[in-house]
Scaffold this active site. Structure first.
Site, short mmCIF file in Angstrom:
data_model
loop_
_atom_site.label_atom_id
_atom_site.label_comp_id
_atom_site.label_asym_id
_atom_site.label_seq_id
_atom_site.Cartn_x
_atom_site.Cartn_y
_atom_site.Cartn_z
N PHE A 121 39.53 2.98 -22.39
CA PHE A 121 38.94 4.14 -21.69
C PHE A 121 37.68 4.65 -22.39
O PHE A 121 36.87 5.36 -21.79
CB PHE A 121 39.96 5.27 -21.55
N LYS A 122 37.51 4.29 -23.65
CA LYS A 122 36.35 4.77 -24.41
C LYS A 122 35.04 4.39 -23.73
O LYS A 122 34.03 5.06 -23.89
CB LYS A 122 36.36 4.18 -25.83
#
Ligand SMILES: *Cc1c(COP(=O)(O)O)cnc(C)c1O
Length: 458
Positions: A110-111
């Site tokens: 998700f970064k």
């Protein structure tokens, strides 16, 4: 929008300062002076927007004069053009679970959602300002890869990434260290993630050093990351199309992602509970369930991106529950430094209005991966499994979404242990397995790292 530091709310800062500095000079975190919630009409209008238009609406109020809305929109479009999902994220319903997949960006966690955006914010800034910026960041495995992908080959930017040597998965390391870009430097520190984080913090605190190299930070306390992450809470809420409040279960390490959910709630999104799901590094679970914010030794788990004890973003919540009093916040942060912070009952009640928590141990993580696979033929990564496990352990009345924070192929050993099969990399990433890796192993010593950085940029 104007910002202040949690440790001194007398001085005001612009978004540009907040973005480039990351951390305030006094050691505090930046937060907006005031957050204006969206009206019901605005939220109704947002429902119909696609991901990038929605992101533009949500992010723009925070940026002030930094960028026009039109430029922001094309910047966001560009940021997400590399994602494998057209709508950036994907809400998957399997049986009783609703899973929000956030890992369809270039480095499979998700970064990427925040980091691709940040990379382009730097580029936008540097188009108007003639300077060179050096980014230094600590990673527990996923931030580094996402930051490198966002910054590599960008003009007037260098990036130095510190990861704990031998404490991240080999796929995590290979994604970071393959692909030779001239402006990317990987450093493996002989220590754990908190050691890496401490090195970066003391490099920033040495103002003479940090100013001399024009140092900037992209770790999860950077406000630009938080606002980019708030978007998918809105998006998935609208996708579910519920008229009731919903809850989110969030695999948590540094308290950044779940704080973005809290921000979304403050911006008017009808969120019931935010579930802070931790692995056995459970300081946040002990804090939120019992008020016990006491750091213990970091243990290594199969969810390494959450092997953290001191959750930096928690300071933003502390400021809020201290009724926006920066003196009290400072006192509490001093207590945390010597590991003497106990949350009082009154503050804990405030916290529990928004947050509940659960800890999932190694065995439970593996058995959750196995159960989901057996029930739904779906492979989830160990971090996501912790989100599912926490939700199932708690008794939450509202409809709930679990944030899936990484692609399972990033953690092949854990997946194999749980279900006796491997999860392949997406085709376009297969090359990393045969590519030469570039990183240097250095001692856990801040002066050595400073010298290394100076040498590389001269
Ligand atoms: C970074 C990370 C987390 C933790 O997110 P925080 O914002 O630090 O709480 C959870 N899962 C994965 C896969 C991550 O990379």
């Amino acid at each position: 929008m104007k910002y202040i530091s949690t440790r001194d709310n007398n001085l005001e800062f612009s978004f540009e300062e907040v973005f480039l500095k990351g951390l305030a000079d006094d050691g505090g975190l930046f937060i907006p002076v005031n957050i204006q919630p969206f009206s019901k009409e605005e939220l109704d209008r947002f429902k119909k927007l696609d991901y990038t238009d929605l992101a533009t609406e949500i992010i723009h109020p925070f940026l002030g004069s930094f960028i026009t809305k039109e430029s922001l929109k094309s910047l966001i479009n560009k940021s997400y053009s590399t994602f494998r999902e057209k709508e950036v994220v994907k809400l998957r319903k399997v049986g009783d679970l609703e899973i929000l997949e956030l890992f369809h960006g270039p480095t499979l966690a998700f970064k990427d959602v925040a980091m691709q955006f940040i990379g382009n914010l730097y580029e936008h800034y540097l188009e108007k300002n003639n300077s060179e910026i050096n980014i230094v960041v600590a990673t527990s495995g996923d931030t580094g890869a996402a930051a490198i992908d966002a910054i590599k080959n960008k003009k007037n930017l260098n990036i130095f990434v510190l990861h704990p040597n031998n404490k991240i998965s080999s796929v995590q390391r290979q994604i970071m260290t393959t692909g030779p870009a001239k402006n990317v430097f990987n450093i493996a520190i002989e220590g754990n993630f908190d050691d890496c984080q401490n090195i970066v913090k003391s490099m920033f605190a040495d103002l003479q050093f940090s100013k001399s190299i024009n140092m900037s930070g992209v770790n999860s306390i950077n406000w630009a990351r938080i606002i980019a992450q708030a978007v998918y809470y809105f998006y998935s809420y609208f996708k579910i199309n519920s008229s009731d409040k919903i809850s989110f279960s969030v695999p948590t390490g540094n308290f950044g992602d779940v704080y973005a959910g809290y921000l979304a709630k403050k911006m008017g999104l009808p969120i019931d509970k935010l579930i802070v799901a931790t692995n056995t590094n459970d300081i946040l679970h002990r804090a939120i369930s019992k008020g016990d914010y006491i750091a213990k030794k970091v243990s290594e788990t199969i969810s390494p991106s959450m092997d953290i004890q001191i959750a930096s973003n928690f300071e933003r919540l502390i400021y809020d529950i201290s009724d926006k009093n920066s003196e009290i916040t400072k006192e509490i942060m001093n207590k945390i430094k010597v590991n003497k912070y106990k949350i009082n009952e009154k503050d804990l009640i405030k916290i529990n209005k928004d947050f509940v928590s659960e800890c999932i141990n190694e065995e439970e993580t593996l058995s959750t991966i196995k159960k989901i696979y057996n029930e739904y033929n779906l492979v989830v990564d160990p971090h996501t499994a912790i989100g599912v496990g926490a939700l199932r352990k708690l008794n939450i009345k509202s409809r709930s979404i679990v944030l899936a924070t990484a692609h399972p192929c990033k953690f092949p050993l854990a997946i194999e242990k749980a279900i006796n099969k491997t999860e392949p990399l997406p085709d376009e990433l297969n090359y990393i397995l045969n590519e030469k890796e570039h990183y240097e192993i250095l001692d856990n010593n801040v002066d050595k790292i400073k010298n290394y950085v100076k040498e590389k940029i001269s």
